[in-house]
Design a protein around this motif. Sequence first.
Motif, PDB file in Angstrom:
ATOM      1  N   GLU A 220       0.845  -1.202   0.000  1.00  0.00           N
ATOM      2  CA  GLU A 220       0.000   0.000   0.000  1.00  0.00           C
ATOM      3  C   GLU A 220       0.881   1.254   0.000  1.00  0.00           C
ATOM      4  O   GLU A 220       0.617   2.224  -0.713  1.00  0.00           O
ATOM      5  CB  GLU A 220      -0.906   0.008   1.235  1.00  0.00           C
ATOM      6  CG  GLU A 220      -1.919  -1.123   1.293  1.00  0.00           C
ATOM      7  CD  GLU A 220      -3.119  -0.886   0.388  1.00  0.00           C
ATOM      8  OE1 GLU A 220      -3.046  -0.037  -0.526  1.00  0.00           O
ATOM      9  OE2 GLU A 220      -4.145  -1.557   0.587  1.00  0.00           O
ATOM     10  N   LYS A 225      -0.456   4.836  -0.880  1.00  0.00           N
ATOM     11  CA  LYS A 225      -1.654   4.781  -0.033  1.00  0.00           C
ATOM     12  C   LYS A 225      -1.219   4.756   1.440  1.00  0.00           C
ATOM     13  O   LYS A 225      -1.348   3.743   2.135  1.00  0.00           O
ATOM     14  CB  LYS A 225      -2.504   3.559  -0.371  1.00  0.00           C
ATOM     15  CG  LYS A 225      -2.987   3.542  -1.821  1.00  0.00           C
ATOM     16  CD  LYS A 225      -3.775   2.280  -2.114  1.00  0.00           C
ATOM     17  CE  LYS A 225      -4.254   2.241  -3.572  1.00  0.00           C
ATOM     18  NZ  LYS A 225      -4.996   1.005  -3.875  1.00  0.00           N
ATOM     19  N   GLU A 228      -3.981   3.951   4.195  1.00  0.00           N
ATOM     20  CA  GLU A 228      -4.338   2.529   4.269  1.00  0.00           C
ATOM     21  C   GLU A 228      -3.224   1.730   4.942  1.00  0.00           C
ATOM     22  O   GLU A 228      -3.484   0.835   5.759  1.00  0.00           O
ATOM     23  CB  GLU A 228      -4.611   1.982   2.858  1.00  0.00           C
ATOM     24  CG  GLU A 228      -5.872   2.485   2.211  1.00  0.00           C
ATOM     25  CD  GLU A 228      -5.685   3.820   1.493  1.00  0.00           C
ATOM     26  OE1 GLU A 228      -4.643   4.493   1.751  1.00  0.00           O
ATOM     27  OE2 GLU A 228      -6.547   4.195   0.701  1.00  0.00           O
ATOM     28  N   THR A 261       0.516  12.192   4.253  1.00  0.00           N
ATOM     29  CA  THR A 261      -0.718  11.506   3.924  1.00  0.00           C
ATOM     30  C   THR A 261      -1.615  12.426   3.125  1.00  0.00           C
ATOM     31  O   THR A 261      -1.411  13.627   3.103  1.00  0.00           O
ATOM     32  CB  THR A 261      -1.432  11.080   5.219  1.00  0.00           C
ATOM     33  OG1 THR A 261      -1.710  12.249   5.991  1.00  0.00           O
ATOM     34  CG2 THR A 261      -0.583  10.141   6.013  1.00  0.00           C
TER      35      THR A 261
END
Length: 261
Positions: A220, A225, A228, A261
């Motif tokens: 991920e 990501k 996640e 993020t």
Amino acid sequence: MPSIHSYTNLIRLVLSESGKYFLLLLLAVLAVRLWRRAAKLSGRVRWENLFLATIITAITITTGWLSICHSMSLMYFHFGMKAFRDYKLGPALSLFDSSLQFRKNADALGGRGVCLLFDGDAGKGIQTLDQARSMRHGKGTPFENFYEGLFYFFQNDTSNAVPLLEAASEHTDYVWAVTKLFAVIQLDRNRPDEASKLMQPYLQAKITEPDQAYIVARLELAEGKNAEARTIVDNFFSTSMAPYWKQRFEQLRITLKNGKT
């Protein structure tokens, strides 16, 4: 849950043990009948029957002793494997030693070697595993190959780990575990695409194990990501997990903390 292979082996063991002691019973019955018959005879025929009864009795006693030693060895080996799978290295090592006291066999020797590998005596463990393979003309069992390969994997010695793990993966019981280890190796080599290919058949499976969680989190992260990946790490990180995976999770947490993020 026991695999179908383990169940098949158990059935085969029960049948072979039953056949062995049935044969022993037949020999004992034959010996008794010969002794009784000899008591009713006289002359040369009597001595011939006594001689035959003595031979059959000696064979029965020898077979019985060897059968008992073989059965006791198998029993201690069985419980040694059970203790090992319950992560009880000390009792497992003791049970494998007891198996070897009744009969020197390659399987118990291999089990002893694996226990020594993970119990702090790696040199002796490798030597013992080599002895077990020598008794089988150079062949190791999937169990021995997997755990020796796992030992080298934990030492970051992939040159020795990979051939052993590949050999173990020929057995269905170790395919999933070996796939995860190979995925970690590919991730360590900065090859997330290769790791993803290895894990492709399992990516939709529920995450239940730390190593699986680590791999999926790394994949991920490789796809950007971060949220996640952080969720997976937070759900599975535990201070009680195995030191090897705990260290990797901590490194992954640092990477995620420093990322955006």
